[in-house]
Design a protein around this motif. Structure first.
Motif, mmCIF file in Angstrom:
data_model
loop_
_atom_site.group_PDB
_atom_site.id
_atom_site.type_symbol
_atom_site.label_atom_id
_atom_site.label_comp_id
_atom_site.label_asym_id
_atom_site.label_seq_id
_atom_site.Cartn_x
_atom_site.Cartn_y
_atom_site.Cartn_z
ATOM 1 N N ASN A 1 0.813 -1.209 0.000
ATOM 2 C CA ASN A 1 0.000 0.000 0.000
ATOM 3 C C ASN A 1 0.851 1.265 0.000
ATOM 4 O OD1 ASN A 1 -2.569 -1.087 -0.116
ATOM 5 N ND2 ASN A 1 -2.737 -1.339 2.089
ATOM 6 N N VAL A 2 1.979 1.226 0.692
ATOM 7 C CA VAL A 2 2.886 2.383 0.656
ATOM 8 C C VAL A 2 3.316 2.661 -0.777
ATOM 9 C CG1 VAL A 2 5.176 3.200 1.335
ATOM 10 C CG2 VAL A 2 3.686 2.131 3.033
ATOM 11 N N GLU A 3 3.599 1.587 -1.516
ATOM 12 C CA GLU A 3 3.997 1.730 -2.909
ATOM 13 C C GLU A 3 2.838 2.221 -3.773
ATOM 14 O OE1 GLU A 3 5.517 -2.049 -4.000
ATOM 15 O OE2 GLU A 3 7.190 -1.961 -2.603
ATOM 16 N N ILE A 4 1.646 1.681 -3.538
ATOM 17 C CA ILE A 4 0.472 2.111 -4.302
ATOM 18 C C ILE A 4 0.217 3.596 -4.082
ATOM 19 C CG2 ILE A 4 -2.051 1.930 -4.409
ATOM 20 C CD1 ILE A 4 -1.733 -1.089 -3.962
ATOM 21 N N ILE A 5 0.292 4.041 -2.839
ATOM 22 C CA ILE A 5 0.027 5.447 -2.514
ATOM 23 C C ILE A 5 1.045 6.351 -3.200
ATOM 24 C CG2 ILE A 5 0.025 7.149 -0.649
ATOM 25 C CD1 ILE A 5 -1.044 4.824 1.165
ATOM 26 N N ALA A 6 2.334 5.994 -3.091
ATOM 27 C CA ALA A 6 3.382 6.830 -3.680
ATOM 28 C C ALA A 6 3.278 6.870 -5.198
ATOM 29 C CB ALA A 6 4.757 6.316 -3.252
ATOM 30 N N GLU A 7 3.144 5.702 -5.821
ATOM 31 C CA GLU A 7 3.135 5.618 -7.284
ATOM 32 C C GLU A 7 1.901 6.292 -7.886
ATOM 33 O OE1 GLU A 7 4.584 2.211 -10.140
ATOM 34 O OE2 GLU A 7 2.631 1.678 -9.299
ATOM 35 N N GLN A 8 0.739 6.000 -7.319
ATOM 36 C CA GLN A 8 -0.479 6.530 -7.922
ATOM 37 C C GLN A 8 -0.675 8.010 -7.622
ATOM 38 O OE1 GLN A 8 -3.946 4.076 -7.988
ATOM 39 N NE2 GLN A 8 -2.794 2.175 -8.022
ATOM 40 N N THR A 9 -0.147 8.493 -6.518
ATOM 41 C CA THR A 9 -0.179 9.930 -6.251
ATOM 42 C C THR A 9 0.674 10.677 -7.272
ATOM 43 O OG1 THR A 9 -0.554 9.590 -3.879
ATOM 44 C CG2 THR A 9 0.313 11.727 -4.550
ATOM 45 N N GLN A 10 1.843 10.116 -7.604
ATOM 46 C CA GLN A 10 2.694 10.723 -8.635
ATOM 47 C C GLN A 10 2.001 10.713 -9.997
ATOM 48 O OE1 GLN A 10 6.255 8.388 -8.379
ATOM 49 N NE2 GLN A 10 6.998 9.405 -6.531
ATOM 50 N N GLN A 11 1.314 9.618 -10.302
ATOM 51 C CA GLN A 11 0.630 9.530 -11.588
ATOM 52 C C GLN A 11 -0.553 10.497 -11.662
ATOM 53 O OE1 GLN A 11 -0.223 5.351 -12.051
ATOM 54 N NE2 GLN A 11 1.874 4.848 -12.644
ATOM 55 N N ILE A 12 -1.210 10.733 -10.535
ATOM 56 C CA ILE A 12 -2.283 11.733 -10.507
ATOM 57 C C ILE A 12 -1.732 13.108 -10.860
ATOM 58 C CG2 ILE A 12 -3.785 13.030 -8.924
ATOM 59 C CD1 ILE A 12 -4.435 10.360 -7.554
ATOM 60 N N ALA A 13 -0.571 13.452 -10.319
ATOM 61 C CA ALA A 13 0.057 14.741 -10.633
ATOM 62 C C ALA A 13 0.391 14.833 -12.113
ATOM 63 C CB ALA A 13 1.306 14.932 -9.776
ATOM 64 N N LEU A 14 0.872 13.721 -12.680
ATOM 65 C CA LEU A 14 1.181 13.705 -14.113
ATOM 66 C C LEU A 14 -0.086 13.938 -14.936
ATOM 67 C CD1 LEU A 14 3.483 11.234 -15.953
ATOM 68 C CD2 LEU A 14 1.171 11.569 -16.787
ATOM 69 N N MET A 15 -1.179 13.261 -14.571
ATOM 70 C CA MET A 15 -2.426 13.414 -15.316
ATOM 71 C C MET A 15 -2.986 14.825 -15.182
ATOM 72 S SD MET A 15 -4.342 9.722 -14.897
ATOM 73 C CE MET A 15 -3.938 9.417 -13.178
ATOM 74 N N ASP A 16 -2.843 15.430 -14.010
ATOM 75 C CA ASP A 16 -3.294 16.808 -13.833
ATOM 76 C C ASP A 16 -2.571 17.744 -14.801
ATOM 77 O OD1 ASP A 16 -5.119 16.176 -11.888
ATOM 78 O OD2 ASP A 16 -3.876 16.820 -10.206
ATOM 79 N N GLY A 17 -1.258 17.506 -14.960
ATOM 80 C CA GLY A 17 -0.490 18.348 -15.870
ATOM 81 C C GLY A 17 -0.933 18.196 -17.313
ATOM 82 N N VAL A 18 -1.243 16.963 -17.714
ATOM 83 C CA VAL A 18 -1.704 16.730 -19.088
ATOM 84 C C VAL A 18 -3.086 17.350 -19.295
ATOM 85 C CG1 VAL A 18 -2.359 14.975 -20.768
ATOM 86 C CG2 VAL A 18 -0.318 14.652 -19.370
ATOM 87 N N MET A 19 -3.980 17.155 -18.343
ATOM 88 C CA MET A 19 -5.345 17.670 -18.487
ATOM 89 C C MET A 19 -5.381 19.190 -18.580
ATOM 90 S SD MET A 19 -7.821 15.195 -16.198
ATOM 91 C CE MET A 19 -6.904 15.285 -14.664
ATOM 92 N N ALA A 20 -4.404 19.829 -17.966
ATOM 93 C CA ALA A 20 -4.357 21.296 -18.013
ATOM 94 C C ALA A 20 -4.120 21.813 -19.427
ATOM 95 C CB ALA A 20 -3.265 21.809 -17.077
ATOM 96 N N GLN A 21 -3.654 20.931 -20.336
ATOM 97 C CA GLN A 21 -3.376 21.342 -21.711
ATOM 98 C C GLN A 21 -4.614 21.299 -22.610
ATOM 99 O OE1 GLN A 21 -0.224 22.367 -22.458
ATOM 100 N NE2 GLN A 21 0.292 21.962 -20.314
ATOM 101 N N TYR A 22 -5.721 20.759 -22.097
ATOM 102 C CA TYR A 22 -6.903 20.592 -22.949
ATOM 103 C C TYR A 22 -7.539 21.943 -23.260
ATOM 104 C CZ TYR A 22 -11.167 18.598 -24.880
ATOM 105 O OH TYR A 22 -12.193 18.262 -25.715
#
Length: 271
Positions: free
Chosen positions: A213-234
């Protein structure tokens, strides 16, 4: 003679408990050192063959039974949730309108990583069906995880984002790209909340799941930040497209609209 036999049994039992504790501590230390539960595999190393190590938990019977119930609830939630992420990623990669390099990298990374995590969860589920093993003094032990499934299954993680994806960070984003990013963001937020809830639970003492779960939290939180950055380009803003959380694969059994899983417009906390 009876006293000597009892003493020998007590000492044997003590040594057994100590051995199991040392085995569990060693497995935990190895995983902490690797940083990724059961995932490391380097095909270039000749000595990197499968070495399976079972993790054990020792407790009272009542504590063990409460822990098993907590583990069952967690696996019953996270396993189909991960399966939904695989479905969502496959559907996106098969869409001819899915063109954003960063998001395509992300989808491939999710397919590899979460498929392997399902393997780990399935192994935990098998162990939950095993009977408790009685020790002395009312203590019991139970298996809680298996270290080394990465080499055994020849799991190879897919890095993401790749250099090509990073170079195209500002690439155009289509409606299909945005829909995937918004859906997966909601999906990830729900997984993070599920992992945090388990780790904070009083009955959750499975250190294998806790580290996962520590790994899931760290990895998926980072991926959420990545997706936020991409979505901002729409063009026109990400809120131009609505996503219904209830229609996202793997989300049908979860509560929506609270706790970070996603608001009614399918875009939790992103502006």
């Amino acid at each position: 003679m009876m006293r000597n036999t009892t003493s020998l049994r007590c000492r044997a039992g003590s040594w057994l408990v100590l051995a199991v504790l040392l085995l569990g501590a060693t497995a935990s230390a190895l995983a902490q050192d690797k940083g990724r539960v059961g995932r490391d595999y380097d095909p270039a190393r000749d000595d990197d063959g499968p070495l399976l190590v079972t993790w054990w938990d020792i407790s009272s019977r009542a504590t063990a039974e409460a822990g098993i119930a907590a583990d069952r609830r967690y696996v019953a939630g996270m396993r189909p949730h991960h399966a939904g992420a695989l479905t969502l990623s496959r559907q996106y990669l098969e869409d001819p309108e899915a063109r954003n390099p960063l998001l395509r990298d992300l989808a491939r990374n999710i397919l590899a990583g979460q498929a392997f995590e399902i393997t780990l969860l399935d192994k935990v589920a098998e162990q939950l069906d095993q009977p408790l093993r009685d020790l002395l003094g009312g203590w019991v032990m139970r298996p809680v995880g298996v270290e080394g499934l990465g080499p055994e299954t020849r799991f190879m993680g897919i890095p993401g984002p790749t250099p090509i994806g990073l170079l195209n960070r500002n690439a155009p984003i289509s409606e299909a790209d945005l829909r995937f990013a918004k859906s997966m963001r909601i999906h990830h937020a729900a997984a993070v909340r599920m992992a945090e809830t388990y780790n904070a639970g009083n009955d959750a003492r499975n250190n294998f799941l806790r580290l996962l779960n520590v790994e899931i939290i760290a990895e998926q939180t980072q991926q959420i930040a990545l997706m936020d950055g991409v979505m901002a380009q729409y063009p026109g803003g990400a809120d131009a497209i609505h996503v219904d959380p209830a229609k996202i694969p793997g989300m049908q059994h979860m509560q929506h609209g609270s706790g970070g899983a996603g608001t009614a417009d399918g875009h939790a906390g992103h502006h």
